[in-house]
Design an enzyme around this catalytic site. Structure first.
Site, short mmCIF file in Angstrom:
data_model
loop_
_atom_site.label_atom_id
_atom_site.label_comp_id
_atom_site.label_asym_id
_atom_site.label_seq_id
_atom_site.Cartn_x
_atom_site.Cartn_y
_atom_site.Cartn_z
CB CYS A 83 5.62 -1.85 -1.76
SG CYS A 83 6.29 -0.29 -1.23
CE LYS A 112 6.46 3.81 -16.30
NZ LYS A 112 5.09 4.31 -16.20
CG HIS A 146 3.15 -0.61 -6.77
ND1 HIS A 146 2.92 -1.82 -6.15
CD2 HIS A 146 4.19 -0.03 -6.09
CE1 HIS A 146 3.77 -1.96 -5.14
NE2 HIS A 146 4.54 -0.89 -5.08
#
Lengths: 383, 133
Positions: free
Chosen positions: A85, A329, A333
């Site tokens: 990520c 959030k 993402h």
């Protein structure tokens, strides 16, 4: 680190983070890339660096060639960089290194990800590949489950209440609601978080970032070529550090060692102190990730982050303001693109043209995390 | 979901809980490493971890990885075993009865089928005292 050439962010671009059913990976990348290229008068880059984690899910690798060809850049140098990520952050770092070393003067870094093309179980399985396949995934543990282990440990050790952590999501949705590029633009309440389904106890759905599609691009240059932009932003410092992908052999479970080391490296190369930071975009994949990151970077003492944000810290108007974009959030993402989004957002804050919550600032920081704090890139930007 | 090759390759480590101990700084790592994570030394010995330990943290997973649905709710723990920590599944206990500090012991259990369709056995943990299940 030896003497390096200065590097500037000369152009930026991003797509809205969303479920982009109608847009392919290459067209998402092109949209972000063309915005960045348009900002620099379409000056041809010498290299394309692509950040991506999971394009194999949609049966496509060789992304640098795919994207460079699609946007009219056959013949340039091209490569893909992967750090789970944190792929976007390491892609910017790779592009930075090409210029700092003197190899190139103009590099286009593109982060792109499509997580919503496949059924959710396939995507969740792919995301878990950031963990240790031999010793963790063999038990069926999800990525949320690994973060939940950290969350419970942290809450127990520092006596942090569930509600205090949940408040982070509420603050992020307030910021993200004003960001036209954000995926989740709805404001939520504490009750929304506390009554959302349990994913991996104690992590609930609204503790977690959404699954996302998106692309972001930064056009970076050497000192000689920063003239292609009216508002070049200095990349004052970069730092990356890795830790074990597995949680069990970690020395400490209540901090991200790699987060701390990468922030120290970036601030040291920038010759700045953490207190100098006006604005930061950090990697809040889960509410617990926000707390541990803020503490590991040095914005809060261990165990105190949630208390600080409960008291009103880190919100618009405070120094530092954290995640005016809405963070992972609310902005979303798109994993391999996130680190590039963060650099785009902070560069725009410093230029004064970020279209959401605007933070007047001279110095900004981004931190992008791969795995549960196992591959972390920190970047310091300066006006 | 895993493969026959992977299970075969790591069977000793996984079933006997083999860690690496650093002969220079003493750090014990599980999973075993090729160099010491703390000091970088390559002078390591394999060392079997104790089979009884205590829960450091746990999670109850309602959405496990595909293939593990039959084990839901899946209880995953970080367990302190001697000087090391191990991540593993906890069985024979209701989710509501798990707590930090709980004493647990290793046991051999069936896991989800591999991609090749084989049923592997792995080390899981269960409460040391059956009264706490």
């Amino acid at each position: 680190m030896g003497a390096v050439r200065r590097v500037y962010v000369a152009g930026v671009g991003m797509t809205k983070v969303d479920k982009h059913t109608e847009t392919s990976l290459r067209d998402l990348a092109a949209e972000a890339a063309f915005k960045a290229l348009d900002e620099v008068g379409n000056e041809k880059p010498e290299a394309v660096v692509v950040g991506n984690m999971l394009s194999s899910l949609i049966e496509q690798e060789n992304l640098a060639a795919l994207i460079a060809d699609h946007i009219g850049l056959r013949g340039v140098c091209g490569l893909k960089v992967e750090g789970a990520c944190g792929s976007g952050g390491v892609a910017v770092l790779a592009g930075y290194s090409m210029i700092a070393s003197g190899l190139y003067d103009r590099v286009l870094v593109i982060g792109v990800e499509k997580l919503l093309e496949r059924p959710t179980p396939d995507t969740l399985r792919g995301l878990a590949y950031a963990a240790d396949a031999d010793y963790e995934l063999i038990y069926g543990v999800s990525f949320a489950g690994l973060n939940a282990l950290i969350m419970r440990y942290y809450m127990s050790k520092y006596d942090v209440r569930r509600e205090e952590l949940a408040l982070w999501s509420v603050i992020m949705h307030q910021n993200g609601a004003k960001n036209p590029y954000a995926q989740l633009r709805n404001e939520i309440t504490l009750e929304t978080v506390l009554s959302s389904p349990v994913v991996a106890d104690p992590i609930r759905l609204y503790d977690a970032c959404p699954l996302s599609d998106g692309a972001a691009a930064v056009y970076i240059t050497s000192e000689d070529w920063k003239k292609v932009s009216d508002t070049p932003i200095l990349v004052a410092g970069v730092g990356n550090a890795v830790d074990s992908p597995d949680l069990s052999s970690r020395v400490s479970l209540d901090e991200f060692y790699a987060s701390r080391i990468s922030a120290e490296k970036a601030l040291r190369t920038a010759k700045l102190d953490i207190k100098d930071i006006d604005v930061a975009e950090i990697h809040d994949a889960y509410t617990i990730t926000a707390a541990v990151s803020l503490e590991s970077i040095g914005f809060a003492e261990k165990g105190k982050a949630a208390k600080l944000w409960s008291e009103g810290r880190f919100r618009p108007g405070d120094k530092p303001t954290i995640n005016p974009s809405g963070g992972l959030k609310s902005r979303g993402h798109p994993v391999g693109a996130t680190g590039v989004y963060q650099v785009v957002e902070v560069a725009m804050q410093l230029r004064g043209d970020f279209p959401g919550v605007s933070v007047p600032s001279e110095i900004g920081l981004t931190q992008n995390i791969g795995g549960v704090g196992s591959n972390v890139t920190t970047i310091v930007l300066r006006r | 979901m895993t493969t026959i090759q992977r299970i075969w390759r790591i069977k000793n480590t996984l079933l006997r809980l083999l860690s690496t101990r650093c002969l220079d700084c003493g750090f014990v790592a599980y999973p075993p490493k090729a160099s010491c994570p703390k000091c970088g030394s390559r002078r390591l010995i394999k060392e079997e971890l104790p089979k009884i330990g205590e829960v450091l943290s746990y999670t109850v997973i309602n959405v496990p990885l595909r293939g593990f649905e039959e084990f839901t709710p899946l209880i995953i723990c970080l367990i302190k075993l001697g000087e090391a920590k191990v991540l593993a599944e906890l069985v024979d206990v209701k989710p509501g009865n798990v707590h930090i500090g709980m004493k647990v012991m290793a046991t051999l259990r069936r896991s989800a089928k591999t991609l090749d369709g084989v049923i592997p056995y792995v080390v899981k943990f269960r409460p040391l005292s059956l009264g706490s299940s």
